[in-house]
Design a protein around this motif. Structure first.
Motif, mmCIF file in Angstrom:
data_model
loop_
_atom_site.group_PDB
_atom_site.id
_atom_site.type_symbol
_atom_site.label_atom_id
_atom_site.label_comp_id
_atom_site.label_asym_id
_atom_site.label_seq_id
_atom_site.Cartn_x
_atom_site.Cartn_y
_atom_site.Cartn_z
ATOM 1 N N GLU A 154 5.261 6.986 -51.134
ATOM 2 C CA GLU A 154 5.296 8.287 -50.457
ATOM 3 C C GLU A 154 5.152 7.977 -48.971
ATOM 4 O O GLU A 154 4.515 6.984 -48.608
ATOM 5 C CB GLU A 154 4.180 9.222 -50.949
ATOM 6 N N ARG A 186 10.471 4.529 -55.702
ATOM 7 C CA ARG A 186 9.708 4.583 -56.954
ATOM 8 C C ARG A 186 10.546 3.938 -58.049
ATOM 9 O O ARG A 186 11.736 4.250 -58.175
ATOM 10 C CB ARG A 186 9.375 6.029 -57.345
ATOM 11 N N GLU A 188 11.454 4.426 -60.918
ATOM 12 C CA GLU A 188 11.572 5.428 -61.981
ATOM 13 C C GLU A 188 12.156 4.773 -63.226
ATOM 14 O O GLU A 188 13.141 4.039 -63.151
ATOM 15 C CB GLU A 188 12.492 6.576 -61.540
ATOM 16 N N PHE A 196 18.886 13.544 -58.325
ATOM 17 C CA PHE A 196 17.627 14.283 -58.476
ATOM 18 C C PHE A 196 16.444 13.340 -58.664
ATOM 19 O O PHE A 196 15.407 13.469 -58.025
ATOM 20 C CB PHE A 196 17.702 15.273 -59.647
ATOM 21 N N SER A 198 15.810 9.565 -58.248
ATOM 22 C CA SER A 198 16.360 8.287 -57.786
ATOM 23 C C SER A 198 15.232 7.282 -57.626
ATOM 24 O O SER A 198 14.052 7.642 -57.684
ATOM 25 C CB SER A 198 17.037 8.465 -56.425
ATOM 26 N N GLN A 203 11.869 11.449 -48.074
ATOM 27 C CA GLN A 203 10.931 12.568 -48.063
ATOM 28 C C GLN A 203 10.744 13.041 -46.628
ATOM 29 O O GLN A 203 10.872 12.251 -45.687
ATOM 30 C CB GLN A 203 9.561 12.122 -48.576
ATOM 31 N N GLU A 205 7.606 14.824 -44.833
ATOM 32 C CA GLU A 205 6.229 15.223 -45.174
ATOM 33 C C GLU A 205 5.449 15.641 -43.933
ATOM 34 O O GLU A 205 5.592 15.056 -42.855
ATOM 35 C CB GLU A 205 5.500 14.071 -45.865
ATOM 36 N N GLU A 270 11.489 20.937 -59.389
ATOM 37 C CA GLU A 270 10.792 20.841 -58.101
ATOM 38 C C GLU A 270 11.685 20.238 -57.015
ATOM 39 O O GLU A 270 12.302 19.198 -57.230
ATOM 40 C CB GLU A 270 9.551 19.947 -58.302
ATOM 41 N N ILE A 271 11.702 20.907 -55.850
ATOM 42 C CA ILE A 271 12.311 20.252 -54.685
ATOM 43 C C ILE A 271 11.255 19.955 -53.610
ATOM 44 O O ILE A 271 11.452 19.099 -52.763
ATOM 45 C CB ILE A 271 13.485 21.070 -54.079
ATOM 46 N N GLU A 310 -0.793 19.405 -47.516
ATOM 47 C CA GLU A 310 0.443 18.619 -47.394
ATOM 48 C C GLU A 310 1.649 19.455 -47.806
ATOM 49 O O GLU A 310 1.590 20.197 -48.793
ATOM 50 C CB GLU A 310 0.348 17.403 -48.306
ATOM 51 N N SER A 312 5.518 18.440 -48.862
ATOM 52 C CA SER A 312 6.301 17.230 -49.137
ATOM 53 C C SER A 312 7.623 17.618 -49.790
ATOM 54 O O SER A 312 7.662 18.016 -50.954
ATOM 55 C CB SER A 312 5.496 16.322 -50.077
ATOM 56 N N GLY A 314 11.644 16.694 -50.807
ATOM 57 C CA GLY A 314 12.620 15.637 -51.031
ATOM 58 C C GLY A 314 13.916 16.013 -50.324
ATOM 59 O O GLY A 314 14.496 17.072 -50.574
HETATM 60 N N1 GAP Z 1 3.136 12.819 -50.827
HETATM 61 C C1 GAP Z 1 3.216 13.642 -51.977
HETATM 62 C C2 GAP Z 1 4.339 13.313 -52.854
HETATM 63 O O1 GAP Z 1 4.989 12.295 -52.693
HETATM 64 P P1 GAP Z 1 5.646 14.158 -54.947
HETATM 65 O O2 GAP Z 1 5.580 15.496 -55.638
HETATM 66 O O3 GAP Z 1 5.458 12.940 -55.762
HETATM 67 O O4 GAP Z 1 4.541 14.246 -53.812
HETATM 68 C C3 GAP Z 1 7.357 15.010 -53.194
HETATM 69 O O5 GAP Z 1 7.011 14.060 -54.163
HETATM 70 C C4 GAP Z 1 8.828 15.301 -53.224
HETATM 71 O O6 GAP Z 1 9.569 14.078 -53.152
HETATM 72 C C5 GAP Z 1 9.296 15.961 -54.517
HETATM 73 O O7 GAP Z 1 9.143 17.364 -54.469
HETATM 74 C C6 GAP Z 1 10.751 15.560 -54.577
HETATM 75 O O8 GAP Z 1 11.541 16.463 -53.831
HETATM 76 C C7 GAP Z 1 10.763 14.197 -53.902
HETATM 77 N N2 GAP Z 1 10.825 13.143 -54.934
HETATM 78 C C8 GAP Z 1 9.801 12.614 -55.636
HETATM 79 N N3 GAP Z 1 10.239 11.677 -56.497
HETATM 80 C C9 GAP Z 1 11.590 11.610 -56.342
HETATM 81 C C10 GAP Z 1 12.623 10.831 -56.948
HETATM 82 N N4 GAP Z 1 12.348 9.915 -57.867
HETATM 83 N N5 GAP Z 1 13.896 11.033 -56.548
HETATM 84 C C11 GAP Z 1 14.188 11.948 -55.593
HETATM 85 N N6 GAP Z 1 13.246 12.704 -54.979
HETATM 86 C C12 GAP Z 1 11.952 12.548 -55.343
#
Ligand code: GAP
Length: 442
Positions: A154, A186, A188, A196, A198, A203, A205, A270-271, A310, A312, A314
């Motif tokens: 993050e 990440r 994932e 969506f 990735s 981000q 933030e 969630e966006i 915060e 945050s 994407g």
């Molecule tokens: N600092 C807090 C944080 O990182 P999060 O809910 O884990 O919170 C925030 O992530 C935003 O980052 C999400 O709402 C999303 O839009 C984006 N996001 C998180 N993981 C993602 C992923 N694997 N691929 C694309 N966007 C991602």
């Protein structure tokens, strides 16, 4: 809530959007000529403009227009202790199961609808194990544990470690915020739904530092601000909603969270997250770095660790929402059809396309395009019949096409066609830039 739990009611089909994105150069698989790499995406000429416009608008609203927010741009790799302090080394994991037969790995909470084992019949799963989502790398020549570092999961952790430096340099007092836009990574397990989910994403933030008693007030303030932002960039209100997190969904650093969700073709997702992080981060970094990150109120002389609200968002997910929201297929008079990307003009990758009616008119038309480029992203296209050129611009989401015809030579005017209504206006050439700018920003 998973993507599949809420029945989609949207008419856009993801396969149509994904195909348009690749064909028109919005977004396509990274390393495409090698068959792509799961969870990584490249933005082409139109995609990078769309994404940059989104980031610029966020920066404008969140940093430039405010005197209580400072911007930073920190390194992607930071001291590994950062991630111990933040709790990511210990907590940032998903429960995974492996199939003993086909050796594939799945998220234990996403087993519904995964299909049969390729070795035949049902999968033979191991017990769930936690799998850390941070991507590791090594610094320097050694690959020992001591040289291990992480690509940030993050962007906000550097905001916390830079908190004291930035506050002092910018002479800020509470309440104030620090913002940044940047890449996060990440690992994932199951990247999906186009960009969506990735493995590499961006981000934007904001960490807003407040006195403990003001947390709830600022949480509500930022939730309202951020919800309004998504409508301002053109997402339809009926495709947006807020959703509070249940206590058992909260991340390890969160006291409360509310998501801004968008209705994608694959369901509500969630966006953006608005989070009450309390004093978790600054307290942990104080402890792990051995540096005092507390704040003294110059009125009351009270010393405390600031609390954090915060926001945050994407950037890739919001870009995907913009693409889904803009996509439309329309029947035209005479049995014709068009695909049109109805972006808000301020977000559109190309603002205006200058189209000479004939190749003979290319020179003065190109001059007009060059002049427009000093103020906006303008495109020049001389190839193909005018109808085809309009269709190409409709697919790119260009809000205005400026046609230079034979009369333009004598009456000094051009025809401007508006993308959505297809209405045409005849206006003087010297006024085109101002006419467009007013409609793009207005
Ligand atoms: N600092 C807090 C944080 O990182 P999060 O809910 O884990 O919170 C925030 O992530 C935003 O980052 C999400 O709402 C999303 O839009 C984006 N996001 C998180 N993981 C993602 C992923 N694997 N691929 C694309 N966007 C991602």
């Amino acid at each position: 809530m998973t993507a599949d739990s809420d029945a989609p009611t949207r008419s856009v089909r993801m396969e149509d959007l994904v195909s348009l994105c690749a064909r028109r150069g919005f977004i396509f698989a990274s390393s495409e000529i090698y068959g792509g790499i799961n969870g990584f995406w490249d933005y082409g000429p139109l995609g990078v403009e769309l994404k940059n416009n989104l980031k610029a608008r966020w920066w404008q609203r969140m940093v430039r227009e405010r005197d209580d927010v400072e911007g930073i741009d920190s390194s992607i790799i930071c001291h590994p202790k950062t991630w111990e302090a933040s709790g990511h080394v210990e907590h940032f994991s998903d429960p995974m199961v492996d199939c003993k037969a086909c050796k594939k790995r799945f998220r234990a909470d996403q087993l519904e609808g995964i299909g049969k084992c390729s070795e035949g019949g049902a999968h033979d799963f191991t017990d769930p194990r936690n799998f850390n989502l941070m991507l590791k790398t090594f610094i320097g020549a050694s690959e020992e544990a001591a040289a291990t570092a992480y690509l940030r999961a993050e962007t906000c952790q550097s905001i916390f470690t830079d908190f004291k430096r930035v506050r002092e340099a910018a002479r800020q007092k509470l309440p104030f915020g620090i913002a940044q836009i940047g890449k996060a990574f990440r690992n994932e397990i199951n990247p999906r739904n186009f960009t969506f989910r990735s493995r590499e994403f961006e981000q934007a933030e904001l960490e807003f530092f407040v006195a403990p008693a003001d947390r709830e007030k600022w949480f509500q303030y930022w939730l309202a601000e951020r919800f309004a932002f998504h409508q301002e960039i053109g997402l339809r209100p009926e495709h947006l909603r807020q959703r509070d997190h249940e206590p058992d969904e909260l991340a390890h650093y969160c006291n409360a969270a509310c998501d801004v969700e968008y209705l994608f073709p694959f369901g509500w997702q969630e966006i953006e997250g608005i989070h009450d992080r309390g004093d978790w981060d600054l307290t942990r970094h104080t402890e792990y770095a051995g540096k005092d990150l507390s704040y003294v109120d110059d009125q009351t002389k009270e010393k405390f660790i600031p609390h954090v609200v915060e926001t945050s968002v994407g950037i890739d997910r919001t870009t995907l929402a913009l693409l889904c929201d803009a996509y439309a297929e329309e029947d035209l008079e005479g049995g014709d059809q068009r695909t049109v990307m109805r972006f808000h003009p301020a977000l559109a990758p190309i603002k205006a396309a200058v189209l000479p009616l004939s190749k003979k008119l290319a020179e003065p038309a190109e001059k007009l395009a060059r002049d427009l480029r000093k103020r906006m992203n303008a495109y020049f296209d001389v190839s193909g019949n005018i109808g085809k050129r309009y269709r190409r611009q409709d697919e790119a989401g260009t809000p205005f096409c400026v046609t230079y015809d034979f009369d333009s030579e004598t009456d000094g005017q051009v025809t401007v066609r508006e993308r959505d209504s297809m209405r045409q206006d005849r206006i003087p050439i010297e006024g085109v830039a101002a006419w467009l700018a007013e409609r793009i920003e207005g």
